[in-house]
Design a protein around this motif. Structure first.
Motif, PDB file in Angstrom:
ATOM      1  N   VAL A  50      50.733  25.815  38.845  1.00  0.00           N
ATOM      2  CA  VAL A  50      50.698  27.035  38.249  1.00  0.00           C
ATOM      3  C   VAL A  50      50.573  27.087  36.900  1.00  0.00           C
ATOM      4  N   LEU A  51      49.327  27.659  36.428  1.00  0.00           N
ATOM      5  CA  LEU A  51      49.325  27.875  35.037  1.00  0.00           C
ATOM      6  C   LEU A  51      49.478  29.436  34.791  1.00  0.00           C
ATOM      7  N   THR A  52      50.475  29.641  33.568  1.00  0.00           N
ATOM      8  CA  THR A  52      50.989  30.821  33.485  1.00  0.00           C
ATOM      9  C   THR A  52      50.300  31.446  32.367  1.00  0.00           C
ATOM     10  N   SER A  53      49.577  30.862  31.341  1.00  0.00           N
ATOM     11  CA  SER A  53      49.034  31.466  30.001  1.00  0.00           C
ATOM     12  C   SER A  53      47.702  30.790  29.956  1.00  0.00           C
ATOM     13  N   ARG A  54      46.733  31.475  29.079  1.00  0.00           N
ATOM     14  CA  ARG A  54      45.538  31.138  28.969  1.00  0.00           C
ATOM     15  C   ARG A  54      45.265  31.282  27.301  1.00  0.00           C
ATOM     16  N   LYS A  55      44.863  30.202  26.596  1.00  0.00           N
ATOM     17  CA  LYS A  55      44.546  30.224  25.243  1.00  0.00           C
ATOM     18  C   LYS A  55      43.327  30.500  24.855  1.00  0.00           C
ATOM     19  N   GLU A  56      43.110  31.815  24.434  1.00  0.00           N
ATOM     20  CA  GLU A  56      41.947  32.421  24.211  1.00  0.00           C
ATOM     21  C   GLU A  56      41.292  31.826  22.988  1.00  0.00           C
ATOM     22  N   PRO A  57      40.053  31.631  22.721  1.00  0.00           N
ATOM     23  CA  PRO A  57      39.477  31.296  21.503  1.00  0.00           C
ATOM     24  C   PRO A  57      39.909  32.178  20.258  1.00  0.00           C
ATOM     25  N   LYS A  58      40.339  31.777  19.137  1.00  0.00           N
ATOM     26  CA  LYS A  58      40.709  32.695  18.327  1.00  0.00           C
ATOM     27  C   LYS A  58      39.324  32.892  17.057  1.00  0.00           C
ATOM     28  N   GLU A  59      39.310  34.319  16.987  1.00  0.00           N
ATOM     29  CA  GLU A  59      38.096  34.673  16.186  1.00  0.00           C
ATOM     30  C   GLU A  59      38.061  34.170  14.618  1.00  0.00           C
TER      31      GLU A  59
END
Length: 273
Positions: A232-241
């Motif tokens: 169960v993955l509780t977070s997602r690392k979004e690409p930093k602009e």
């Protein structure tokens, strides 16, 4: 409770009667004249409603991607598991779903008759890449001793992504991989495309198959297939602009001959009188 014996059977409300099904049999019961609920039962009913809404969304999202035969009691088992997740909330007066509490779903089986380790001899590992795609790595198997009847394993990974509000879910699946268990198998990686929603439950499905007369046949016996939540993955690392707003200022400071950063250096500037 009365049993329906006629040719026409129903499973909904008709007048003051309610028809329902248990296994392969249909039954009848009459509607209660009055329903009395205490404050506690009202709260429990509200919590069960939240759990059943999310459970139905998860099941419907995954149904079209899993090959494992449906199970009669799956809905109730999943609702109970989600109700347990909901009750772990100690931060709010009216309990709500908290992403970290969903880790308790790890190990939940969509086939209660067979656990994943009964058809797979290795432990898979789940990671998430920069773009949010799921990578399910199945380690190499030197030999297979789980099911002597099977000649191949059909392995697929499914990601069920819970949407904000916890009333909807979307799912995507990897390509199915066929593994010949008569020879050593190298490490393989299943890629599940990313979907909207940071919270994701990862299901690994393993179906035992047998090759007969050049044809691949799935062994649909419930003891020869498993589908289990492995992560169960509780977070997602979004690409930093990358921000370009500060670059002109940095270049200007560099042009002025800004002082280099030296650890421990203290500079006293004269104060204006």
């Amino acid at each position: 409770m009365a049993k329906q014996t006629g040719l026409i059977k129903f499973t909904k409300k008709v007048g003051d009667l309610i028809g329902y099904r248990v296994g392969k049999e249909h039954y009848l019961r009459s509607m209660p004249a009055e329903v009395r609920q205490s404050p506690r039962t009202k709260i429990s009913a509200r919590y069960f409603g939240k759990a059943s809404t999310l459970g139905a969304a998860m099941r419907h999202a995954a149904y079209g991607l899993l090959d494992i035969p449906g199970e009669m009691g799956l809905g109730n088992r999943l609702n109970r598991a989600l109700l347990g997740v909901l009750r772990q909330d100690d931060l709010h007066h009216s309990k709500t779903f908290i992403p970290q509490n969903f880790r308790g779903l790890k190990g939940f089986s969509f086939n209660q008759h067979t656990a994943l380790d009964e058809v797979l001899t290795v432990t898979p590992v789940v990671t998430r890449d920069f773009y949010g795609n799921l990578h399910v790595t199945v380690p190499a198997m030197s030999s297979y001793t789980c099911n002597p009847v099977a000649t191949h394993l059909r392995i697929r990974a499914v990601g069920v992504f819970l949407q904000p509000g916890f009333t909807e879910a979307a799912a995507t699946a990897s390509e199915a991989v066929l593994v010949d268990v008569s020879r050593p198998c190298e490490e393989l990686t299943l890629v599940v495309p990313a979907q909207k929603g940071a919270l994701c439950t990862v299901i690994l499905e393993v179906m035992c198959c047998k090759q007969e007369n050049g044809r691949m046949v799935m062994l649909l016996n419930r003891k020869y297939s498993a589908a289990e939540v492995i992560a169960v993955l509780t977070s997602r690392k979004e690409p930093k602009e990358h921000s370009h707003a500060a670059e002109p200022e940095q270049e200007a400071l560099a042009g002025r001959g800004a002082l280099p950063l030296v650890p421990g250096l203290v500079i006293n500037f004269p104060q204006r009188e």
